[in-house]
Scaffold this active site. Sequence first.
Site, PDB file in Angstrom:
ATOM      1  N   HIS A 167       0.842  -1.201   0.000  1.00  0.00           N
ATOM      2  CA  HIS A 167       0.000   0.000   0.000  1.00  0.00           C
ATOM      3  C   HIS A 167       0.878   1.252   0.000  1.00  0.00           C
ATOM      4  O   HIS A 167       0.666   2.181  -0.802  1.00  0.00           O
ATOM      5  CB  HIS A 167      -0.900  -0.056   1.241  1.00  0.00           C
ATOM      6  CG  HIS A 167      -1.725   1.160   1.492  1.00  0.00           C
ATOM      7  ND1 HIS A 167      -3.091   1.165   1.369  1.00  0.00           N
ATOM      8  CD2 HIS A 167      -1.381   2.420   1.909  1.00  0.00           C
ATOM      9  CE1 HIS A 167      -3.560   2.367   1.684  1.00  0.00           C
ATOM     10  NE2 HIS A 167      -2.546   3.139   2.016  1.00  0.00           N
ATOM     11  N   GLU A 168       1.876   1.289   0.885  1.00  0.00           N
ATOM     12  CA  GLU A 168       2.737   2.469   0.980  1.00  0.00           C
ATOM     13  C   GLU A 168       3.651   2.606  -0.234  1.00  0.00           C
ATOM     14  O   GLU A 168       3.922   3.722  -0.695  1.00  0.00           O
ATOM     15  CB  GLU A 168       3.557   2.419   2.276  1.00  0.00           C
ATOM     16  CG  GLU A 168       2.729   2.401   3.559  1.00  0.00           C
ATOM     17  CD  GLU A 168       1.743   3.559   3.646  1.00  0.00           C
ATOM     18  OE1 GLU A 168       2.065   4.661   3.147  1.00  0.00           O
ATOM     19  OE2 GLU A 168       0.645   3.360   4.203  1.00  0.00           O
TER      20      GLU A 168
ATOM     21  N   HIS B  53       1.687   4.272  -2.843  1.00  0.00           N
ATOM     22  CA  HIS B  53       1.693   5.725  -2.663  1.00  0.00           C
ATOM     23  C   HIS B  53       2.950   6.338  -3.285  1.00  0.00           C
ATOM     24  O   HIS B  53       2.892   7.375  -3.955  1.00  0.00           O
ATOM     25  CB  HIS B  53       1.656   6.077  -1.169  1.00  0.00           C
ATOM     26  CG  HIS B  53       0.293   6.090  -0.556  1.00  0.00           C
ATOM     27  ND1 HIS B  53      -0.785   6.739  -1.122  1.00  0.00           N
ATOM     28  CD2 HIS B  53      -0.170   5.558   0.611  1.00  0.00           C
ATOM     29  CE1 HIS B  53      -1.849   6.609  -0.336  1.00  0.00           C
ATOM     30  NE2 HIS B  53      -1.499   5.883   0.721  1.00  0.00           N
TER      31      HIS B  53
ATOM     32  N   GLU C  13      -6.267   6.747  -0.972  1.00  0.00           N
ATOM     33  CA  GLU C  13      -6.156   5.534  -0.165  1.00  0.00           C
ATOM     34  C   GLU C  13      -6.779   4.337  -0.877  1.00  0.00           C
ATOM     35  O   GLU C  13      -6.319   3.207  -0.727  1.00  0.00           O
ATOM     36  CB  GLU C  13      -6.828   5.749   1.192  1.00  0.00           C
ATOM     37  CG  GLU C  13      -6.049   6.643   2.134  1.00  0.00           C
ATOM     38  CD  GLU C  13      -4.709   6.041   2.509  1.00  0.00           C
ATOM     39  OE1 GLU C  13      -4.675   4.908   3.011  1.00  0.00           O
ATOM     40  OE2 GLU C  13      -3.687   6.711   2.280  1.00  0.00           O
TER      41      GLU C  13
END
Length: 389
Positions: free
Chosen positions: A141-142, A145, A192
Amino acid sequence: MSDGHHNGHENVPSRQRRRFPGISSRAYEHPADRSALVALRKLSGFDTVFKALSGLLPERSLRLLFLSDSVRVSDRQFAHLNVMLRDACYILDLEKVPAMYVNQDPKPNAMCIGLDEPIIVVTTGLVELLDEEEMRAVVGHEVGHALSGHAVYRTILLFLTSLAVRVAWIPLGNVAIMAIVTALREWFRKSELSADRAGLLVGQDIQASMRGLMKIAGGNHLHEMNVDAFLEQAEEYEAGGDLRDSVLKILNVLPRTHPFTTVRAAELKKWAASREYQRIMDGHYPRRDEDGDTSVRDSFRESASSYATHVRGSKDPLMKLVNDIAGGAGDLGDRMRRGFGGFTSSQPRPPKDGGGPADGPEGSRGSEGPEDPGGGPESPRDGSPRDGA
C-alpha cells in the site's frame, strides 16, 4: 531471477508472486483519486501554496527526525519488514527502494511522506497488530503511494494541518488554510483506495487484505470477527437511514484523511472481483513508458463514467435522490421535446377509425426514452510531479 540484481534489488527473497515490470500507477489508481486531484489543483490559491511550500518545507529536518528518533528498517533491524519492502518494490518495479522507519506509537498507522524522495513510516502498533501477509499488503500500500507520487501531497497536508492550528487565532487565516486542507483530505481519502489496490497487487491475497482492514477497525480479535459480516456493515452504512444520515456521513468523514474501514474493504473486494484486476494479473496493464501518450480526454471519461456508475448504483439516500433528479430531468426534457402531449400522456394515441397510427409529428416520432446525458465537465489528467502517471 536475472533482474533481481539490478536497481538496488540484490538479495531479494524468493519470488512466489507475480511481478509487474514497468507497471504504471494508472493500472491501479481509482478514478476518483485522479478526479479529486484535478479538483484540488483547480482550487483557488492551491498552486501558489504548493509552489511556496515545495521550497520551504523542512524535508531535511523531517528525515533527521526519523533518523534520530525511530528505527530504520534494514537487513539488521526489522529484517522481515526489509524483505517485504524490497519484495514490494520488486513486484511493482519501483527502481529506488524508499527508506523505511518504525516509529514507537501504539496506534496502528503507516504513511508515505517526502518531497524529493519518499520515506515510509510504520508504527509499532501496526507491526504488532498484523501478521506477515497482512503486513505485506500494508507495505505494498505504501509503496503504491510512492509510485503514484502521493507522498508530496501527503507531506503538504501534514504541514498545513499543523499550520492551521498555529494560526487559528488570526482572523480568516485559519479559514483560508482549512479550505485547502479540506480539499487535500478529500483527495487523500480517494488516494487511499488506489493504494489499497496496490497493496493487493503486492500481497496477491485478498483475504489477508480483508483481515488487515478488519484488525485496523476492531483490533487483534480475528476469532471474534467475520469478513462477510464486516462487508455487510459497509452495505448497511451505505444504504441505511434517510437524507439526514447522508448529511451526517459527509460531516463525519470531512476531518478524516482515510475513508472508513468498512468502505475500504468493500471497495477493494469489488475491485478484486473485477475484470480490470484479472487483466493486470494476466499481465495486461498500462506501462510507465506509455504515460506520456495518455489521452487527457480518455482519462477524464473513465473518471466521469466511474462517478456516474457509482451514483446510479449507490443505495445512499442522497445519491438516490441525485439519481432520481437526474432521471427526472431527462424525462422532463424528453416530454418537452415531444410537445405538450408528452405531459398529458405517456401512452401512444389509440388508432383512428380505419386503423393505422395517428398522423402528424407525435405519431411519426413514436415514443422516446430519456437520453443518456453521459460525460461531464472535462478536467486535465493527473499531472502529478512524479513521475509519469
